[in-house]
Design a protein around this motif. Structure first.
Motif, mmCIF file in Angstrom:
data_model
loop_
_atom_site.group_PDB
_atom_site.id
_atom_site.type_symbol
_atom_site.label_atom_id
_atom_site.label_comp_id
_atom_site.label_asym_id
_atom_site.label_seq_id
_atom_site.Cartn_x
_atom_site.Cartn_y
_atom_site.Cartn_z
ATOM 1 N N PHE A 211 -46.826 83.210 -63.181
ATOM 2 C CA PHE A 211 -47.320 82.843 -61.852
ATOM 3 C C PHE A 211 -46.165 82.635 -60.881
ATOM 4 C CE2 PHE A 211 -47.835 79.026 -59.156
ATOM 5 C CZ PHE A 211 -48.631 79.590 -58.158
ATOM 6 N N ARG A 212 -45.167 81.886 -61.289
ATOM 7 C CA ARG A 212 -44.068 81.571 -60.371
ATOM 8 C C ARG A 212 -43.270 82.832 -60.030
ATOM 9 N NH1 ARG A 212 -44.648 76.521 -59.438
ATOM 10 N NH2 ARG A 212 -45.271 75.022 -61.039
ATOM 11 N N ASN A 213 -43.093 83.725 -60.984
ATOM 12 C CA ASN A 213 -42.422 84.995 -60.693
ATOM 13 C C ASN A 213 -43.239 85.828 -59.708
ATOM 14 O OD1 ASN A 213 -40.259 84.459 -62.386
ATOM 15 N ND2 ASN A 213 -41.173 85.479 -64.157
ATOM 16 N N ALA A 214 -44.552 85.909 -59.948
ATOM 17 C CA ALA A 214 -45.415 86.689 -59.066
ATOM 18 C C ALA A 214 -45.496 86.060 -57.680
ATOM 19 C CB ALA A 214 -46.816 86.790 -59.674
ATOM 20 N N GLN A 215 -45.468 84.734 -57.624
ATOM 21 C CA GLN A 215 -45.516 84.037 -56.333
ATOM 22 C C GLN A 215 -44.279 84.337 -55.502
ATOM 23 O OE1 GLN A 215 -48.143 82.589 -55.173
ATOM 24 N NE2 GLN A 215 -47.835 80.466 -54.580
ATOM 25 N N ARG A 216 -43.127 84.376 -56.163
ATOM 26 C CA ARG A 216 -41.887 84.694 -55.452
ATOM 27 C C ARG A 216 -41.933 86.112 -54.880
ATOM 28 N NH1 ARG A 216 -39.384 81.327 -59.406
ATOM 29 N NH2 ARG A 216 -39.221 83.063 -60.861
ATOM 30 N N LEU A 217 -42.417 87.052 -55.678
ATOM 31 C CA LEU A 217 -42.528 88.433 -55.200
ATOM 32 C C LEU A 217 -43.525 88.538 -54.054
ATOM 33 C CD1 LEU A 217 -42.485 90.458 -58.545
ATOM 34 C CD2 LEU A 217 -40.702 90.378 -56.781
ATOM 35 N N SER A 218 -44.610 87.791 -54.152
ATOM 36 C CA SER A 218 -45.620 87.814 -53.106
ATOM 37 C C SER A 218 -45.045 87.320 -51.780
ATOM 38 C CB SER A 218 -46.817 86.950 -53.510
ATOM 39 O OG SER A 218 -47.727 86.825 -52.446
ATOM 40 N N LYS A 219 -44.299 86.213 -51.837
ATOM 41 C CA LYS A 219 -43.713 85.664 -50.606
ATOM 42 C C LYS A 219 -42.689 86.623 -50.011
ATOM 43 C CE LYS A 219 -44.365 80.775 -51.714
ATOM 44 N NZ LYS A 219 -43.699 79.472 -51.999
#
Length: 243
Positions: A211-219
């Motif tokens: 989740f945290r990896n995907a959240q960083r990419l999303s931002k």
């Protein structure tokens, strides 16, 4: 051609369908709660001040709006203007004698009183301003558990209250739009919270990491919604029963 936005309902159904559960409706209901938790945290800037008029009932209680998060100020209409009320967490609804009669408000601002502009409502083409700070025991309290607003005995039933509040990023009754870059982090967030509730700590840690990896990419890559794209998604999904 519009960007393929989706909705929370679609993401929830997709994630639930990937899991074998004897009660998929229960699972979707749980996942909607996780999704709305993520959406409100992720879109904190989407919470914005709103103003509504509320009628005080016979029991001096009125229901809070469905999207209520926190209050900003509460007032009562008087003579075309608004008198601010005072928040009192220890408010008693037992009748008390006023120590003075409420002062009459005029259209002119008394600089001795604090003022508050109630966003979203106007009188005579001008934004409504509230005056005062709850003088003369004109009080209210928010009952979070019952999601109601209660007023003191000096405020009569039938009084019109003006509530300025912070609304949720989720709009009740309408599909909640999700940007395509946010689908992956939202999916992992739901699975992370699901494993936490099941006390599967190994998988919850793995999904939290994802989740945290995907959240960083999303931002990093996420662009803002376009009005036409959001309108198209809402139009395509207006018949959804699951929000």
């Amino acid at each position: 051609m519009t960007t393929p936005y989706t909705t929370i309902a679609n993401v929830v159904r997709t994630v639930a369908d990937t899991l074998s559960d004897p009660n998929p409706n229960r699972l979707q209901a749980q996942f909607r709660g996780f999704a709305h938790m993520w959406h409100n945290d992720h879109n904190a800037e989407g919470r914005y001040p709103k103003t509504v008029l509320l009628d005080v009932g016979p029991d001096r209680v009125t229901e809070l709006p469905a999207d209520y998060v926190d209050y900003l100020v509460v007032g009562r209409e008087q003579g075309g203007t608004v008198r601010n009320l005072c928040y009192n967490p220890a408010l008693s609804i037992v009748a008390v004698e006023p120590f003075d009669a409420p002062a009459v408000l005029t259209d002119e601002v008394n600089e001795a009183w604090p003022t508050w502009c109630y966003p979203g409502i106007e009188r005579a083409g001008k934004p409504v301003q509230g005056y005062g700070y709850g003088e003369y025991r004109e009080e209210f309290v928010i009952d979070e558990a019952e999601r109601v607003l209660r007023v003191g005995s000096l405020i009569e039933p039938g009084t019109v209250l003006v509530l300025s509040y912070i609304g949720s990023a989720v709009d009740p009754g309408k599909p909640t739009v999700v940007h395509p870059y946010d689908v992956t982090p939202l999916t992992y967030f739901i699975l992370w919270q699901h494993c936490l509730r099941k006390k599967d700590l190994a998988m919850s840690r793995e999904y939290e990491k994802q989740f945290r990896n995907a959240q960083r990419l999303s931002k990093k890559h996420r662009s803002k919604f376009g009005y036409a794209e959001i309108a198209a998604v809402c139009h395509d999904n207006y018949t959804l029963n699951v929000r």
